[in-house]
Design an enzyme around this catalytic site. Structure first.
Site, PDB file in Angstrom:
ATOM      1  N   TYR A  12      -7.886  16.280  -5.833  1.00 45.57           N
ATOM      2  CA  TYR A  12      -7.508  16.723  -7.171  1.00 45.57           C
ATOM      3  C   TYR A  12      -8.358  16.006  -8.215  1.00 45.57           C
ATOM      4  O   TYR A  12      -8.054  14.908  -8.643  1.00 45.57           O
ATOM      5  CB  TYR A  12      -6.019  16.473  -7.412  1.00 45.57           C
ATOM      6  CG  TYR A  12      -5.149  17.196  -6.432  1.00 45.57           C
ATOM      7  CD1 TYR A  12      -4.485  16.495  -5.419  1.00 45.57           C
ATOM      8  CD2 TYR A  12      -5.013  18.571  -6.491  1.00 45.57           C
ATOM      9  CE1 TYR A  12      -3.701  17.174  -4.502  1.00 45.57           C
ATOM     10  CE2 TYR A  12      -4.217  19.242  -5.571  1.00 45.57           C
ATOM     11  CZ  TYR A  12      -3.571  18.546  -4.590  1.00 45.57           C
ATOM     12  OH  TYR A  12      -2.798  19.221  -3.688  1.00 45.57           O
ATOM     13  N   GLY A  72       1.381   5.575   0.318  1.00 47.69           N
ATOM     14  CA  GLY A  72       0.817   6.708   1.059  1.00 47.69           C
ATOM     15  C   GLY A  72       0.325   6.373   2.441  1.00 47.69           C
ATOM     16  O   GLY A  72      -0.763   6.810   2.853  1.00 47.69           O
ATOM     17  N   ILE A  79       0.847  -1.192   0.000  1.00 47.43           N
ATOM     18  CA  ILE A  79       0.000   0.000   0.000  1.00 47.43           C
ATOM     19  C   ILE A  79       0.887   1.248   0.000  1.00 47.43           C
ATOM     20  O   ILE A  79       1.849   1.332   0.759  1.00 47.43           O
ATOM     21  CB  ILE A  79      -0.920   0.027   1.233  1.00 47.43           C
ATOM     22  CG1 ILE A  79      -1.735  -1.276   1.325  1.00 47.43           C
ATOM     23  CG2 ILE A  79      -1.866   1.231   1.189  1.00 47.43           C
ATOM     24  CD1 ILE A  79      -2.497  -1.428   2.625  1.00 47.43           C
TER      25      ILE A  79
END
Length: 264
Positions: free
Chosen positions: A94, A10, A8
């Site tokens: 974003y 982040g 994973i």
């Protein structure tokens, strides 16, 4: 059965951290989690949340997804360079990058079929699509936006941003937002599924909004609806969001009460 190796990205905060901890603390120990982040100096929150799972079912590694050398080094450190599940966390703030990721995956899943990666089998590509998620990143973003100096911005634009966009956006996050732990649970369901879906939306409140996009291919229905909600009926929007927040709060209290009584 050997645990699945899950990598994973982040994991220093937010969704990545919550997902890594949720899988690493799985009671059935079905996962060996490789939790990565660009700066391992920020791993304190993850280590604290993982608790005794750290060093057992969870391992922290450095990985910068924009650095080919870092990617190679991380993969080389994994036995056999074998990863069963790759969880790449993209920031949903974003919108442009979110659409880019969706378009990339839509193209990738077609090509992956040629290699039996996306077929209904243990190997599959899935998009987990949350709506607003309340993380440390969003909290800082709003704080910075509220402190910003708009004296050089034309008055109309500054007024629209601060009194409409910023206020409505905060209300949306407060009323409809999910926690990183919510997203982790949804992701676990996708991983557990016998035939994981290509697209999984985590927030049912956003189903009508997504339906508007498909109901009218021209896009006019969706854009007109959003324009009127934000610029003409913003008071109705805020009142509706507060009502939703109250209903969600009551639903949460009912769940907590049921849990205390021994109901699942």
């Amino acid at each position: 059965m050997a645990p699945k190796t899950v990598l994973i990205t982040g994991c220093s905060s937010g969704i990545g951290l919550a997902l890594a901890v949720r899988l690493a603390r799985d009671k059935q120990r079905r996962f060996r989690v490789i939790a990565t982040m660009r700066n391992v100096g920020r791993s304190g929150a993850l280590a604290a949340a993982a608790g005794p799972a750290l060093g057992r079912t969870l391992e922290i590694k450095q990985l910068d997804v924009c650095d080919e050398g870092s990617i190679r080094a991380c993969l080389d450190s994994i036995p056999g360079r074998h990863v069963d599940v790759l969880g790449i966390v993209f920031n949903d703030i974003y919108a442009a990058s979110k659409f880019a990721v969706e378009g990339f995956c839509e193209s990738l899943v077609v090509q992956a079929l040629r290699f039996n990666v996306a077929a209904p089998s243990p190997g599959r590509i899935s998009l987990v699509e949350p709506g607003p998620v309340m993380t440390e990143f969003e909290a800082k973003l709003y704080e910075e936006a509220e402190r910003a100096d708009y004296s050089r911005t034309d008055p109309e634009t500054a007024d629209i941003f601060t009194n409409l966009y910023l206020r409505n956006s905060k209300d949306v996050f407060a009323s409809l937002g999910q926690t990183p732990e919510d997203i982790a649970e949804h992701t676990l369901r996708v991983i557990e599924a016998a035939q994981p879906p290509f697209r999984h939306q985590t927030n049912a409140a956003y189903t009508p909004m997504a339906a508007l996009k498909h109901a009218d291919p021209s896009g006019a229905l969706m854009t007109d609806a959003f324009y009127k909600l934000v610029f003409k009926y913003d008071a109705v929007l805020r009142l509706s969001l507060r009502a939703i927040r109250l209903l969600r709060w009551k639903a949460q209290k009912v769940k907590e009460g049921a849990r205390l009584l021994g109901f699942k």
